[in-house]
Structures are given as C-alpha cells and as structure tokens.
Design an enzyme around this catalytic site. Structure first.
Site, mmCIF file in Angstrom:
data_model
loop_
_atom_site.group_PDB
_atom_site.id
_atom_site.type_symbol
_atom_site.label_atom_id
_atom_site.label_comp_id
_atom_site.label_asym_id
_atom_site.label_seq_id
_atom_site.Cartn_x
_atom_site.Cartn_y
_atom_site.Cartn_z
ATOM 1 N N LYS A 81 -23.078 -49.616 -2.518
ATOM 2 C CA LYS A 81 -23.874 -48.649 -3.272
ATOM 3 C C LYS A 81 -23.032 -47.955 -4.340
ATOM 4 O O LYS A 81 -23.564 -47.333 -5.251
ATOM 5 C CB LYS A 81 -24.515 -47.642 -2.317
ATOM 6 C CG LYS A 81 -25.535 -48.301 -1.378
ATOM 7 C CD LYS A 81 -26.131 -47.304 -0.405
ATOM 8 C CE LYS A 81 -27.072 -47.973 0.593
ATOM 9 N NZ LYS A 81 -28.333 -48.413 -0.019
ATOM 10 N N THR A 83 -35.557 -47.128 -1.956
ATOM 11 C CA THR A 83 -36.786 -46.334 -2.097
ATOM 12 C C THR A 83 -36.469 -44.967 -2.698
ATOM 13 O O THR A 83 -37.349 -44.322 -3.253
ATOM 14 C CB THR A 83 -37.501 -46.142 -0.743
ATOM 15 O OG1 THR A 83 -36.570 -45.636 0.215
ATOM 16 C CG2 THR A 83 -38.084 -47.454 -0.253
ATOM 17 N N LYS A 102 -38.592 -42.497 -5.406
ATOM 18 C CA LYS A 102 -38.883 -41.072 -5.201
ATOM 19 C C LYS A 102 -38.440 -40.245 -6.404
ATOM 20 O O LYS A 102 -39.152 -39.330 -6.836
ATOM 21 C CB LYS A 102 -38.196 -40.586 -3.929
ATOM 22 C CG LYS A 102 -38.726 -41.224 -2.659
ATOM 23 C CD LYS A 102 -37.774 -41.055 -1.491
ATOM 24 C CE LYS A 102 -38.185 -41.970 -0.337
ATOM 25 N NZ LYS A 102 -37.136 -42.098 0.682
ATOM 26 N N HIS A 109 -34.249 -56.925 5.117
ATOM 27 C CA HIS A 109 -33.919 -55.760 4.301
ATOM 28 C C HIS A 109 -32.533 -55.827 3.678
ATOM 29 O O HIS A 109 -32.030 -54.813 3.199
ATOM 30 C CB HIS A 109 -34.000 -54.482 5.146
ATOM 31 C CG HIS A 109 -35.390 -54.036 5.436
ATOM 32 N ND1 HIS A 109 -36.143 -53.299 4.550
ATOM 33 C CD2 HIS A 109 -36.179 -54.224 6.522
ATOM 34 C CE1 HIS A 109 -37.326 -53.045 5.080
ATOM 35 N NE2 HIS A 109 -37.374 -53.595 6.270
ATOM 36 N N LYS A 162 -27.706 -41.341 -0.806
ATOM 37 C CA LYS A 162 -28.013 -42.581 -0.095
ATOM 38 C C LYS A 162 -26.902 -42.808 0.936
ATOM 39 O O LYS A 162 -25.857 -42.165 0.886
ATOM 40 C CB LYS A 162 -28.111 -43.766 -1.052
ATOM 41 C CG LYS A 162 -26.956 -43.907 -2.022
ATOM 42 C CD LYS A 162 -27.182 -45.042 -3.013
ATOM 43 C CE LYS A 162 -28.152 -44.642 -4.100
ATOM 44 N NZ LYS A 162 -29.443 -45.294 -3.997
ATOM 45 N N ARG A 163 -27.149 -43.702 1.838
ATOM 46 C CA ARG A 163 -26.144 -44.036 2.843
ATOM 47 C C ARG A 163 -24.830 -44.423 2.168
ATOM 48 O O ARG A 163 -24.831 -45.080 1.130
ATOM 49 C CB ARG A 163 -26.668 -45.196 3.690
ATOM 50 C CG ARG A 163 -25.772 -45.658 4.807
ATOM 51 C CD ARG A 163 -26.560 -46.597 5.720
ATOM 52 N NE ARG A 163 -27.234 -47.649 4.973
ATOM 53 C CZ ARG A 163 -26.704 -48.852 4.714
ATOM 54 N NH1 ARG A 163 -25.477 -49.129 5.110
ATOM 55 N NH2 ARG A 163 -27.399 -49.757 4.055
#
Length: 824
Positions: A565, A669, A673, A368, A559-560
């Site tokens: 990110k 993901t 969504k 992942h 998100k985390r």
C-alpha cells in the site's frame, strides 16, 4: 387457541410519538437497567436506549423470519471471518427513521443523543477492508429485501487495540464487550458441537455399503449470537449470526476441589481461545493451528446451522442449490467445501457424485488479493491432524479434478502440477484458492483490473479450464453509513439540490453535476467541508490531543499497514517537502499548508510494517515541533483507527491517497468512500482506482506511476532500487535525511532497516514511482490553489461516485452469481 398477551411482547409496535418513546425508554431504564433516570450513568442510558430502539426493530425481524420460513426463498449465506460493523445505534435509528423522535424524547429527559451515541463501543469483529466490505454487503442485501444470513465469529477481543509507546505500535486487547453488548442476542440452547482431531475408520451401513466415519478426539460448542441487520426504512431485518467457542466440559469440580485450580478450567481456556482474537499471530505452529481451528469452527457451525435450523425437516437436499448459495469471502471459509461434502456423504448418506454436484452449485468464491502470500495454503500434516476426514475428501476432490485435467489435456505433467489442489513444494500442502475455484460455481475478482489479472496472472490455467466461471464484481460501499451517517451536512446539501431517494439509488447523484457550475452551491459545499474539518479537530483534540486546521489541505492515507500500500511513499513526500523547507530551497510561506493524517494497524508479526509506523510517528514528532516549518506541515497518526474515526476523517478529507503499486491492490473501498465525500484522489492505476478515474474524469483525479505492464517489465528486466536513489537528488536527500538520524535523535541505526529495505529490496517499487509521485503532488498544490476549480472537481467526484454503491455490487452478484431476487 387464543394467543396469550405476553406472546406478543417481542413484536412491539413502534413508538408513535415522542411521549411513547419516552415511556418506553424510562421503562427500559427502570426495569432493564434497574436504575432511575436521576441515578443513571451515561452507560445505563445508552444501554436502555439501545434496547428501546431494538424493540422496534424486533417486530420487523420477527416478520422477516416468519416470511422466510413460509416462502423458503433462495437466499445468501455470507461466510466471512470479519464483519467490521461500526457503531449500531446510529444505523438503527436511520433504518427506523426514529432519529428525530429519539432526539426530542431524550432532550425532554435532559439527555443529549450525541452523548449516548458517543458512549457506544464499536464491535471489534474485523480488521480492515474485508470486514467493512462484508458489513456493507449485508446492509445492502437487507435494504434490497434479499434474504441473507451472515455467518462469522464473535471475537471476544477482535484484532487488537493499537496504542503507541515512543512511536512504536503496541497491541492491547480490544475489550469491546466490557460495557455490555445490547445489539446481540445469545442463544446457548442452540449451541452446535464442533469436532477436531482423531481418526477415520471404514464402516458398513445397513444397506451393506462401505462408508467412512470420522471419530474425533475432542470438540467444542459453538454458541450463536444473533445480530439484527436492518434494511433502510423498508421493514426488512436480516440476521448476522456469530459463533462463540465454549468448552463442552468447562469446569471440573473434582480437580478444583483437589486444589489444582488451573487444571480445573484448562478445557474452558483451550476451547475459548478459538474465538478469542481475530487472526491470531501465526508465525508459530500453535498460531497456525489456532487459525485453522477458527476457520473450521465457524464454517462447520454455519453450514450445520443452515441445514438443521433453516430448512424444513423433510427438505430434499438435491434441491439445496435452489435454496442457498454459500458465498466464500476470501479463502478463510474455504474449508466449508469439504465440510459440506462430509455432511452430505457421511451424515446424510448421499453418494459422492450426487453430493459433489450439489456442492459445486452451492458455493461461490470471492478472491480479494493478487498477493501469493495472501492466498492461504495449509500443510497436509496440520490438516490431517486437525481434520483427518476433510483431508481425505480434499484428496478425493483433487484426484477427480486432475483426472478431468488429464482427460482434457493429456499427461501434461507441468500443467497437472500447476493445477493440483495439493502442492508438493516446499511442503505438501492444500492450496485453498484452488479448492475454492474447483468447487465454486463462480469465482469473482473485486475490480475490473483485479479480475483481469486474476484470470491472466494468478489462475490462468483455471480460467482456461472453466470458461465462463470467472467474473468481476467491483466492490461498493453503503451510502447509508458512509454518507448519510458520516456526513449529515453534505447529505442535507445533496437532498436540497436533487431531492430524496438517492440513498437507495445512488446513481441519482449525477443530478449534482450541473451544480458544480453553481457558485453559490460551491460555496455551500466548501462550508460543509470546513465544518467537517472543525468537527474532526474537536474529535482528535479530545481523543488524542491533535489539532486539524480548517485552512489546511487535509491529505489522508488510512488503510491497513502493508508495504504494497506504500505508506513509505507518502512518507518520502513529507520528508522531501520538509527537507526543501529546512534547506532553504523553498520558503515555508510558499508551501501549501497541509495536514497529513495516517491511520493504520500493522499485523503483530509484520516487523517491517511496524518499523514504518515508528518512522511515520518519528517524522511527525520532528516536523510538528520544528519552528522553521511555520505550522505549514502537520503529521498526525491517531492510534487505533476504526470505523468510528473513519466516519469523522473521511468527510473532512481533501486528498485521498491511493498509491499502491499497480497490480497489487485488489480493489480498495476507502478510495470510494473518499470520492463519495468530495475528496480528490491521487493514485496509481490500480484496483478500483481505474474505475474511479474513468468515472470522475482525468481532470478530477491525480494519476501517477507505472501501469501494471510496466511494473512487470521492470521486474523482468531486473529492478535495482538503488539506481533510482543515485539518479534522483530529491530522493537521495530524503533517504539520507532519514538515514542521518534526523528523526531518531541522531541515532543512525534506528531506521536503518527501513532505509536498507528501500535501497536494496523495495519489493513494491517505492523508489521507482517516487519522481512521478512528487510531480503529481506538485499538480495537487497547483490545483488546490484554484479554490473554485478544486471545489468543482470535488463536487464532480461526489456526483460521479454513484456506481460505487454496495447496492450496485449486490445487484451484480445477484445477476452474475447468486440468482437470489428480492423477497417479499
């Protein structure tokens, strides 16, 4: 022999009517909770309702288990350290098609179903995308009638409950079990003994064969808690089995009576630490040891459970690959490889080669990440201390593997060092991703780009050595939760347009494409989005005191919190827009009204991530209070973002921020969504963004930033972030505004660590992509001003997102990796 009537109590018939449901509910309230309707609390009512609904599911669950025992069909054992399930009641009602009956029945009792749904606390069993993916996958496997048992840990407190104190993240225990857990079934009678430490000795068996025997130093009990995983209205209910750690000798009465109360329960406290929290902070030796304990604890319990409880007593273990595939969800469960070998060789008496042939067919590994630090490595000292027999087995696996490498490539010492499961520097350690790759029948990435980079950059030697072992399965999400439950108004609009059936065949959404040109449909679509914004506004007002305007562009990044990110890039856009307003460069009235929503937790030991959270909150406090902005910009950061909040935020969003540095995000993901719920994406060509853009079309996606080869080229050439700061006036002004203390009460030192990190390190090239990002945001503003055009693009995002169903992901796993067809 006649069946006693009470033997059928666990296989209740479904409440066939509203009256039948009311009788069942009141009975559960009276005799299960021990209260009358008049004297019951909301929590009493919720627990009674949950148990009433689960009675209906239990009939299907019992039948599913019976059929599996009879058929012994090949299934999936999904091994995951996380399952971010979300609330269970709504999903159970949807799966059983009881929502209307239950709603009407509760109304007759003077109860609002919405109040009881709001009472549920979601299980704190995961952190982010990894855990939510696991939950989506087991949902899809049940819906597709594929035998599956999910295995994990029943964390008492989960990751943590996030709060903010003066804008800084503070971690508090997530007491998700405090008000009861009606969806779980504990089975202490089926506890398994899990051992640690000790030594290994050589013994001789009855046939005179020398064997190795592990003599552990201490052990704990693993107590199983079962959860039902219902398929969508198909009669199948699979199982999620989570393990709780419990001391074997929990209480010493003699020591207690002597007055040493703390020592009397020391064993219990020590043992139960294993399942206390998800991902214990591991910057200390004790934290690392506890994390390895967790991983071995749940995979040993799970593998032992499957071999002992799920197989017939006379099962021929050489046929184990025909019965099960253990899917390793990231590196956390990889210690299961030597565990299965230990059980087969040491406990079941198989020869090494036979056991290894079985093991190699029974495991598959999903990677992942592309970040080296996220590919787990355990020191041999720690492994030898906790799991001495397993370390021996890993050494043997590595020796045999390297012998194969030498046979193929000769004495290429550099290649051998690169491929060895055992790393020698900076300390002798076990590379768990390498072990999973050597042992797994297949290795898959989770998006097309990620899988390519996994083969080409992360594990290229292994791809060359094992032709055909690497494959891709792009992630997916369950439309049952993230469209039907999260966005009922849009779901109804879709059904009105294209009919039923799309919830289990999401590609049918293609039928919406023609409606993008229908003016009336576009208006109804906008009405749904506005209603979802009002719903979110109501939730955030009550939850956190925030407001959301339905006439604002809702710009969301949830998100985390990790530097790759690039929440900091989003923040620089906000600061730039704010600076342009207060400097007079643009009039506030000419700025597209936007509400920016962040949702993110930072790992407790991740200092820079926590500094970024503090800065986001500080910028929000200043921007939101500045009258010069004229309410055109709002920055909202609700604490403790979770699945429950996601189900309200995602349907309301207009713009989805997917802005990781190209080549760093495995898949994502959240991006799926948002697109499925009609948000347009601004993003880099990274992870599943690539596939989203290809499917929804360039005109309906705001692409920006370097491509992965350009990132690599810049790194090779030598990235100097300060040069971008010097060359771009807008960037310089934004960073200087942060550095000036404008968001910290004039104290220039508060955010100096963030500023210095951006100017002198910037590992994920925020400054290099800044100009392209600002330009892309200008394109967003222009597009949003065209109301009909934006709505058309949003509808096309929904229509073209069918590929991202987790049902499709499961079909890919079945065809490419598992070979587990649906079962009756």
């Amino acid at each position: 022999m006649a069946t006693h009537p009470l033997a059928l109590a666990t296989v209740n018939s479904p409440p066939a009517s509203v009256d039948g449901f009311v009788r069942e509910f009141l009975r559960e309230l009276n005799f299960g909770q021990g209260v009358s309707l008049q004297g019951s609390t909301v929590n009493d009512q919720y627990l009674a309702l949950a148990r009433t609904v689960r009675h209906y599911l239990m009939a299907r669950w019992s039948e599913t288990l019976r059929r599996q025992r009879e058929t012994q069909a090949k299934g999936v054992a999904y091994l995951s350290a996380e399952y971010l399930l979300g609330r269970q009641l709504g999903n159970a009602l949807l799966a059983t098609d009881l929502t209307d009956i239950v709603g009407e029945g509760l109304a007759q009792c003077g109860i609002d179903l919405a109040d009881l749904r709001a009472q549920e606390v979601e299980p704190g069993l995961g952190n982010g995308g990894l855990g939510r993916l696991a939950a989506c996958f087991i949902d899809s496997l049940a819906t597709m009638s594929v035998p599956c048992i999910g295995y994990g840990i029943r964390y008492e407190y989960g990751i943590f409950r996030q709060t903010f104190v003066e804008g800084r993240q503070v971690e508090q225990p997530d007491s998700w079990l405090a008000l009861g857990a009606p969806w779980e079934f504990p089975h202490p009678e089926n506890a398994r003994l899990i051992s640690f430490g000790g030594s290994v000795e050589t013994t001789t068996d009855e046939a005179g064969v020398e064997r190795r025997r592990w003599i552990p130093a201490w052990d704990v009990n693993a107590v199983p808690y079962n959860y039902m995983v219902p398929g969508y209205q198909n009669g199948r209910v699979n199982t999620l089995r989570l393990w709780r750690a419990q001391a074997t000798d929990a209480f010493d009465l003699k020591i207690f009576n002597s007055g040493d109360y703390e020592e009397a329960v020391r064993a219990q406290t020590f043992a139960e630490n294993i399942s206390k929290v998800l991902y214990p902070e591991d910057s200390t030796p004790q934290g690392k040891e506890l994390r390895l304990q967790q991983q071995y604890f749940f995979v040993a319990a799970s593998i032992g459970d499957f071999l002992d409880q799920q197989l017939p007593e006379d099962f021929d273990l050489t046929k184990l690959p025909e019965r099960i595939i253990f899917q390793l969800n990231d590196t956390h469960p990889v210690i299961g490889v030597p565990e299965l070998m230990r059980v087969l060789v040491d406990e079941r008496g198989l020869e090494w080669d036979a056991a290894w042939a079985i093991t190699q067919k029974c495991f598959a590994y999903t990677c992942h990440t592309l970040l080296p630090e996220a590919l787990e490595v355990w020191s041999v000292d720690l492994l030898g201390k906790l799991l001495p027999r397993h370390l021996e087995i890993i050494y043997r696996i590595n020796d045999d593997f390297l012998a194969e490498v030498r046979e193929r490539f000769g004495d290429d010492e550099l290649r051998i060092r690169r491929m060895s499961i055992i790393a020698e520097h900076p300390e002798r350690s076990v590379r768990m991703a390498y072990l999973a790759t050597v042992a797994g029948s297949k290795v898959n990435g989770v998006a097309a780009l990620h899988s390519q980079l996994l083969r080409d950059k992360v594990l290229p030697d292994f791809d060359e050595f094992y032709p055909g072992k690497f494959t891709n399965v792009t992630n997916g999400i369950t439309p049952r939760r993230f469209l039907r439950l999260a966005n009922p108004a849009l779901s109804e609009l879709i059904t009105d347009a294209i009919g039923v059936g799309w919830l289990t065949d999401l590609e049918r959404l293609r039928g919406l494409e023609s409606y993008a040109e229908d003016e009336e449909f576009r208006e109804r679509f906008r009405d749904v989005k506005a209603a979802n914004k009002r719903r979110l506004d109501a939730v955030l007002r009550e939850r956190d005191g925030f407001t959301v305007h339905d006439d604002h562009l809702l710009d969301v990044m949830v998100k985390r919190l990790h530097e790759y990110k690039r929440q900091s890039l989003k923040l620089l856009h906000i600061v730039t827009t704010y600076d342009r307003i207060i400097s007079g460069e643009v009039a506030a009235a000419d700025v597209t009204p936007r509400t920016f929503i962040f949702g993110a937790k930072a790992a407790p030991g991740y200092k820079m991530a926590k500094e970024i959270i503090h800065l986001i909150n500080a910028v929000g406090s200043v921007v939101n209070a500045d009258p010069r902005v004229e309410d055109r910009l709002k920055v909202i950061f609700p604490p403790n973002y979770n699945v429950t909040l996601a189900e309200k935020v995602i349907p309301a969003a207009d713009l989805s921020e997917q802005i990781s540095l190209a080549g760093k995000e495995a898949s994502g993901t959240g991006n799926m969504k948002f697109a499925l719920n009609g948000a347009l994406t601004i993003g880099t060509d990274d992870g599943a963004n690539v596939e989203i853009r290809e499917l929804v079309g360039n005109d309906n996606f705001f692409l920006f930033g370097m491509l992965e080869p350009q990132v690599e080229e810049l790194q090779t050439r030598g990235y100097v972030p300060s040069s971008f700061y010097e060359a771009d006036a807008g960037l310089r002004r934004a960073i200087d505004l942060i550095s000036s203390g404008a968001f910290s009460g004039g104290d220039r030192s508060v955010f100096e660590p963030v500023v210095s990190n951006l100017l002198y390190e910037d590992r994920f090239m925020v400054l290099a992509d800044y100009a392209a990002y600002i330009e892309a945001q200008a394109r967003v503003d222009a597009a949003y001003s065209d109301v009909e055009g934006w709505t058309r693009s949003a509808i096309l995002n929904v229509a073209r997102s069918g590929f991202f169903s987790s049902d499709r992901s499961m079909r890919d796993y079945i065809e490419r990796i598992w070979g587990t067809p649906p079962s009756i």
